[in-house]
Design an enzyme around this catalytic site. Structure first.
Site, PDB file in Angstrom:
ATOM      1  N   THR A  69       0.670  -1.391  -0.278  1.00  0.00           N
ATOM      2  CA  THR A  69       0.237   0.058   0.095  1.00  0.00           C
ATOM      3  C   THR A  69       1.232   1.088   0.318  1.00  0.00           C
ATOM      4  O   THR A  69       0.656   2.615  -0.471  1.00  0.00           O
ATOM      5  CB  THR A  69      -1.009  -0.550   1.314  1.00  0.00           C
ATOM      6  OG1 THR A  69      -1.862  -0.679   1.087  1.00  0.00           O
ATOM      7  CG2 THR A  69      -1.527   1.302   1.226  1.00  0.00           C
ATOM      8  N   GLN A 183       0.827  -8.956  -6.553  1.00  0.00           N
ATOM      9  CA  GLN A 183       0.298 -10.498  -6.485  1.00  0.00           C
ATOM     10  C   GLN A 183       0.546 -11.592  -7.760  1.00  0.00           C
ATOM     11  O   GLN A 183       0.710 -12.820  -6.961  1.00  0.00           O
ATOM     12  CB  GLN A 183      -0.892 -10.432  -7.384  1.00  0.00           C
ATOM     13  CG  GLN A 183      -2.561  -9.999  -6.594  1.00  0.00           C
ATOM     14  CD  GLN A 183      -2.621 -10.641  -5.231  1.00  0.00           C
ATOM     15  OE1 GLN A 183      -2.299 -12.339  -4.827  1.00  0.00           O
ATOM     16  NE2 GLN A 183      -3.361 -10.243  -3.885  1.00  0.00           N
ATOM     17  N   HIS A 205       4.165 -10.298   3.137  1.00  0.00           N
ATOM     18  CA  HIS A 205       3.337 -11.051   2.629  1.00  0.00           C
ATOM     19  C   HIS A 205       2.124 -11.723   1.810  1.00  0.00           C
ATOM     20  O   HIS A 205       1.480 -12.735   2.678  1.00  0.00           O
ATOM     21  CB  HIS A 205       2.238 -10.561   4.231  1.00  0.00           C
ATOM     22  CG  HIS A 205       1.946  -9.770   3.664  1.00  0.00           C
ATOM     23  ND1 HIS A 205      -0.429 -10.571   3.671  1.00  0.00           N
ATOM     24  CD2 HIS A 205       1.066  -8.088   3.365  1.00  0.00           C
ATOM     25  CE1 HIS A 205      -0.651  -9.399   3.417  1.00  0.00           C
ATOM     26  NE2 HIS A 205       0.258  -7.865   3.104  1.00  0.00           N
ATOM     27  N   CYS A 331     -19.076  -3.846   2.619  1.00  0.00           N
ATOM     28  CA  CYS A 331     -20.133  -3.533   2.884  1.00  0.00           C
ATOM     29  C   CYS A 331     -20.328  -1.941   3.361  1.00  0.00           C
ATOM     30  O   CYS A 331     -19.359  -2.210   4.311  1.00  0.00           O
ATOM     31  CB  CYS A 331     -20.818  -4.211   4.186  1.00  0.00           C
ATOM     32  SG  CYS A 331     -22.034  -4.070   4.368  1.00  0.00           S
TER      33      CYS A 331
END
Length: 389
Positions: A69, A183, A205, A331
């Site tokens: 990020t 990725q 990670h 959500c």
């Protein structure tokens, strides 16, 4: 438990754990000039060399960060600021709409707060940006483009982007192209020098290393404005005391992930293919997301949309049976929102709400696939029944 969320985080490799544990007992700030500091600096520079070798980069191009990020934000914001400072006309940002939120939200922040003019590059039905789309966007006015950003591999649907071709288009116009390769590391052949990218983000990670460490691979001709100011570490673009144990462990993990990539792709790819076949046999109307050609997607990714289901409901039903995966929906205020990635491919919003991502890794087994095969049909049936009540 069947853990099928390796794209979120994958278990640390034993060798990386060993390196991290050994370094945790060693004292030394890599910026200090005394003996302990010099030993820490040597550990960092050796790790930088190992990571650079795994990524096809020069050690001087590796800028350590706290993760993917931060690396994405440093590239997107930093390159925008530096390019605009050199030429105020450069306020246009070209970005794919299927980016991870680390890029997507950074681009939107530039539009909201820094006057960036964002142009979203179109993607096809599998979420891929075609080089001609980038070429057409650049051709409208190459002089006003600050940067372009297109991820190497999609974190939700697994589609691989034609990074080399896109970078060639950008380079011809003198425009820096950044790619989120978080990725891709360990699943694809990642060669920074061959790619002709200006910048590339990776994270520990996701490749068997620890949390909280990553890197921005940055071409030596580029000097983004820093996000953090302080001690001037990392080419003066990323200040802060380096986490020596995490950096060392990250380098070990990345080196092993790159060395084992071909074997990983074969073994995990076969498990992925078996999982795809099992899900489609159990739920014939499930829709495979991303590129249906295995060569065009990550070997560890299997993404599905299930008509008539809410992804969150499916996720919880599977979780109750010890199967852990993820959903691309978010959500907001208690209302499930469809995945922005799936919507960008032209999918119906209702279908985009019913997605699941199964992502495999170095600890995945045939038993994990069998667990999904036995559970997915009843889970979909229950989720559909719940939706009708």
């Amino acid at each position: 438990m069947a853990y099928l969320d390796h794209a979120a985080t994958t278990p640390m490799l034993p060798e990386a754990v060993q390196e991290l544990t050994a370094q945790l007992t060693v004292t030394g700030n890599a910026s200090s000039l005394h003996g302990s500091g010099r030993r820490a600096r040597r550990t960092v520079e050796e790790a930088r060399e190992r990571l650079a070798g795994a990524l096809g980069a020069r050690p001087s191009e590796v800028v350590f960060t706290s993760g993917g990020t931060e690396a994405d934000n440093l590239a997107v914001k930093g390159l925008f600021w530096s390019r605009r400072a050199a030429d105020p006309r450069r306020t246009r940002v070209l970005a794919s709409p299927v980016e991870h939120h680390a890029v997507l939200d950074a681009v939107r922040w530039l539009a909201d707060h820094e006057g960036a003019r964002v142009e979203w590059l179109p993607v096809d039905g599998v979420g891929r940006v075609r080089p001609d789309a980038l070429r057409e966007a650049v051709a409208r006015d190459p002089q006003d483009v600050a940067l372009a950003t297109v991820m190497w591999a999609n974190n939700e649907i697994g589609t691989l982007q034609p990074v080399h071709e896109l970078a060639e288009v950008a380079a011809e116009a003198g425009i820096p192209l950044h790619s989120d390769a978080v990725q891709a590391l360990g699943q694809c052949e990642v060669d920074f020098a061959a790619s002709r990218l200006a910048a590339m983000a990776v994270s520990g990670h996701k490749a068997g290393g620890p949390y909280g460490v990553g890197a921005l691979v940055l071409g030596r001709e580029h000097s983004p404005e820093p996000l953090l100011h302080g001690g001037g570490q990392e080419r003066d673009v990323r200040s802060g005391t380096l986490d020596v144990p995490a950096v060392a462990a990250f380098a070990v993990a990345a080196e092993l992930a790159a060395a084992r990539r071909a074997a990983f792709a074969r073994g995990v790819g076969a498990l992925r293919d078996a999982l795809v076949a099992a899900v489609l046999a159990a739920v014939p109307d499930a829709v495979l997301g991303g590129d249906p050609d295995p060569a065009g997607r990550l070997p560890a990714n299997a993404h599905f949309a299930f008509p008539g289901c809410e992804g969150d409901s499916l996720l919880l039903l599977l979780d109750a049976q010890g199967i852990e995966c993820s959903t691309g929906s978010a959500c907001t205020a208690g209302i499930a929102q469809p995945s922005h990635v799936v919507l960008a491919t032209g999918a119906d919003p209702d279908l985009a709400r019913g997605t699941l991502r199964f992502s495999l890794g170095h600890t995945s087994t045939e038993a994990d696939v069998a667990d999904v095969a036995g559970a997915i049909g009843p889970a979909v049936e229950r989720a559909r029944s719940a939706g009708l009540t």
